[in-house]
Design a protein around this motif. Structure first.
Motif, short mmCIF file in Angstrom:
data_model
loop_
_atom_site.label_atom_id
_atom_site.label_comp_id
_atom_site.label_asym_id
_atom_site.label_seq_id
_atom_site.Cartn_x
_atom_site.Cartn_y
_atom_site.Cartn_z
N SER A 245 0.81 -1.22 0.00
CA SER A 245 0.00 0.00 0.00
C SER A 245 0.84 1.27 0.00
O SER A 245 0.40 2.29 -0.51
N ASN A 246 2.06 1.23 0.56
CA ASN A 246 2.81 2.48 0.65
C ASN A 246 4.10 2.49 -0.19
O ASN A 246 4.86 3.43 -0.10
N THR A 247 4.34 1.44 -1.00
CA THR A 247 5.59 1.38 -1.75
C THR A 247 5.35 0.95 -3.19
O THR A 247 4.65 -0.03 -3.44
N THR A 248 5.91 1.71 -4.13
CA THR A 248 5.96 1.30 -5.53
C THR A 248 7.43 1.17 -5.91
O THR A 248 8.25 2.01 -5.55
N VAL A 249 7.77 0.09 -6.62
CA VAL A 249 9.16 -0.24 -6.91
C VAL A 249 9.37 -0.35 -8.42
O VAL A 249 8.55 -0.95 -9.12
N LYS A 250 10.47 0.23 -8.89
CA LYS A 250 10.91 0.10 -10.28
C LYS A 250 12.38 -0.25 -10.27
O LYS A 250 13.11 0.17 -9.36
N PHE A 251 12.81 -0.98 -11.27
CA PHE A 251 14.24 -1.24 -11.40
C PHE A 251 14.64 -1.18 -12.86
O PHE A 251 13.83 -1.43 -13.76
N VAL A 252 15.89 -0.83 -13.07
CA VAL A 252 16.51 -0.86 -14.39
C VAL A 252 17.80 -1.62 -14.23
O VAL A 252 18.62 -1.31 -13.37
N LEU A 253 17.99 -2.63 -15.06
CA LEU A 253 19.20 -3.43 -15.06
C LEU A 253 19.91 -3.12 -16.37
O LEU A 253 19.48 -3.56 -17.43
N ASN B 192 7.04 -11.50 1.37
CA ASN B 192 8.31 -11.36 2.09
C ASN B 192 9.00 -10.03 1.82
O ASN B 192 10.18 -9.88 2.12
N GLN B 193 8.28 -9.08 1.23
CA GLN B 193 8.82 -7.77 0.87
C GLN B 193 10.00 -7.90 -0.09
O GLN B 193 11.01 -7.22 0.06
N SER B 194 9.88 -8.77 -1.08
CA SER B 194 10.98 -8.98 -2.02
C SER B 194 10.43 -9.27 -3.41
O SER B 194 9.22 -9.46 -3.58
N PHE B 195 11.32 -9.31 -4.38
CA PHE B 195 10.99 -9.75 -5.74
C PHE B 195 12.25 -10.35 -6.36
O PHE B 195 13.35 -10.12 -5.89
N ILE B 196 12.05 -11.14 -7.41
CA ILE B 196 13.15 -11.83 -8.06
C ILE B 196 13.21 -11.44 -9.53
O ILE B 196 12.18 -11.41 -10.21
N ILE B 197 14.42 -11.12 -9.99
CA ILE B 197 14.68 -10.96 -11.42
C ILE B 197 15.13 -12.33 -11.89
O ILE B 197 16.19 -12.81 -11.48
N PRO B 198 14.33 -13.02 -12.72
CA PRO B 198 14.64 -14.42 -13.05
C PRO B 198 15.93 -14.59 -13.85
O PRO B 198 16.32 -13.74 -14.64
N ALA B 199 16.60 -15.71 -13.61
CA ALA B 199 17.87 -16.01 -14.27
C ALA B 199 17.71 -16.16 -15.78
O ALA B 199 18.67 -15.94 -16.53
N GLN B 200 16.51 -16.50 -16.25
CA GLN B 200 16.29 -16.71 -17.68
C GLN B 200 16.48 -15.44 -18.49
O GLN B 200 16.84 -15.50 -19.67
N VAL B 201 16.25 -14.27 -17.90
CA VAL B 201 16.38 -13.01 -18.63
C VAL B 201 17.77 -12.41 -18.53
O VAL B 201 18.07 -11.41 -19.17
N LEU B 202 18.63 -13.02 -17.71
CA LEU B 202 19.98 -12.48 -17.48
C LEU B 202 20.99 -13.22 -18.34
O LEU B 202 20.93 -14.43 -18.51
N LYS B 203 21.94 -12.48 -18.87
CA LYS B 203 23.06 -13.05 -19.61
C LYS B 203 24.33 -12.81 -18.80
O LYS B 203 24.43 -11.84 -18.06
N MET B 204 25.31 -13.66 -18.97
CA MET B 204 26.56 -13.55 -18.22
C MET B 204 27.22 -12.21 -18.52
O MET B 204 27.35 -11.80 -19.67
N GLY B 205 27.63 -11.49 -17.46
CA GLY B 205 28.32 -10.22 -17.64
C GLY B 205 28.05 -9.24 -16.51
O GLY B 205 27.45 -9.58 -15.48
N ASN B 206 28.46 -8.00 -16.73
CA ASN B 206 28.34 -6.94 -15.73
C ASN B 206 27.07 -6.12 -15.96
O ASN B 206 26.79 -5.72 -17.09
N TYR B 207 26.36 -5.86 -14.89
CA TYR B 207 25.15 -5.04 -14.93
C TYR B 207 25.26 -3.93 -13.89
O TYR B 207 26.00 -4.05 -12.91
N THR B 208 24.49 -2.88 -14.11
CA THR B 208 24.25 -1.86 -13.09
C THR B 208 22.77 -1.93 -12.75
O THR B 208 21.92 -1.73 -13.62
N LEU B 209 22.47 -2.22 -11.50
CA LEU B 209 21.09 -2.30 -11.03
C LEU B 209 20.72 -0.96 -10.43
O LEU B 209 21.32 -0.53 -9.44
N ARG B 210 19.76 -0.28 -11.04
CA ARG B 210 19.26 1.00 -10.54
C ARG B 210 17.88 0.73 -9.95
O ARG B 210 16.92 0.52 -10.67
N LEU B 211 17.82 0.73 -8.63
CA LEU B 211 16.60 0.42 -7.92
C LEU B 211 16.00 1.71 -7.39
O LEU B 211 16.64 2.44 -6.65
#
Length: 150
Positions: A86-94, A113-132
């Motif tokens: 009710s009090n939090t909206t979340v966006k992320f950019v990888l 559990n106040q969490s979310f998962i970015i699934p491994a299927q959409v990720l490729k091996m390498g370096n990312y910057t997570l902007r939460l």
């Protein structure tokens, strides 16, 4: 060798310098890396960057910050227990700096559990910057993480 003069030395030095420059240009792969701008609207977003600075400062001042962990399922981001649906909206950019086609941008809802998962299927091996970025009680926050997905 008795006909070797300083003129011959200058010519040999220039040829050695040219060979050195050409070898730097053709043998090192750094010139072949793909470097793209992080965003297409760079200048418009630069004008609003003070909001980002303020959001990061507010996030740094929090006593409990969101954390991330990696496992075979993907990247899990966990928020403190005082964040609710009710009090939090979340966006992320990888962001991938080497290929913008691998960027992921999404708004998410937190689970029980106040969490979310970015699934491994959409990720490729390498370096990312997570902007939460998240909004809690009409206040914006933002944190950046460096992520190495293996």
């Amino acid at each position: 060798m008795k006909n070797f003069s300083w003129g011959h030395g200058v010519v040999i030095a220039l040829l050695a310098f040219i060979v050195f420059i050409l070898s730097m240009m053709f043998l090192f792969p750094n010139g072949q890396k793909n470097s793209e701008m992080v965003t297409d609207n760079y200048y418009e977003e630069e004008l609003q960057y003070q909001d980002v600075i303020d959001s990061k400062k507010r996030a740094d001042e929090l006593t409990e910050k969101p954390t991330f962990s990696q496992d075979t399922n993907g990247i899990k981001i966990t928020f403190p227990k005082d964040n609710t649906h009710s009090n939090t909206t979340v966006k992320f950019v990888l962001n991938r700096t080497d290929d913008q086609n691998l960027d992921i941008k999404k708004s998410v809802d937190l689970d029980a559990n106040q969490s979310f998962i970015i699934p491994a299927q959409v990720l490729k091996m390498g370096n990312y910057t997570l902007r939460l970025s998240w909004t809690k009680d009409k206040t914006d926050y933002r944190m950046d993480y460096d992520v190495i997905w293996k």
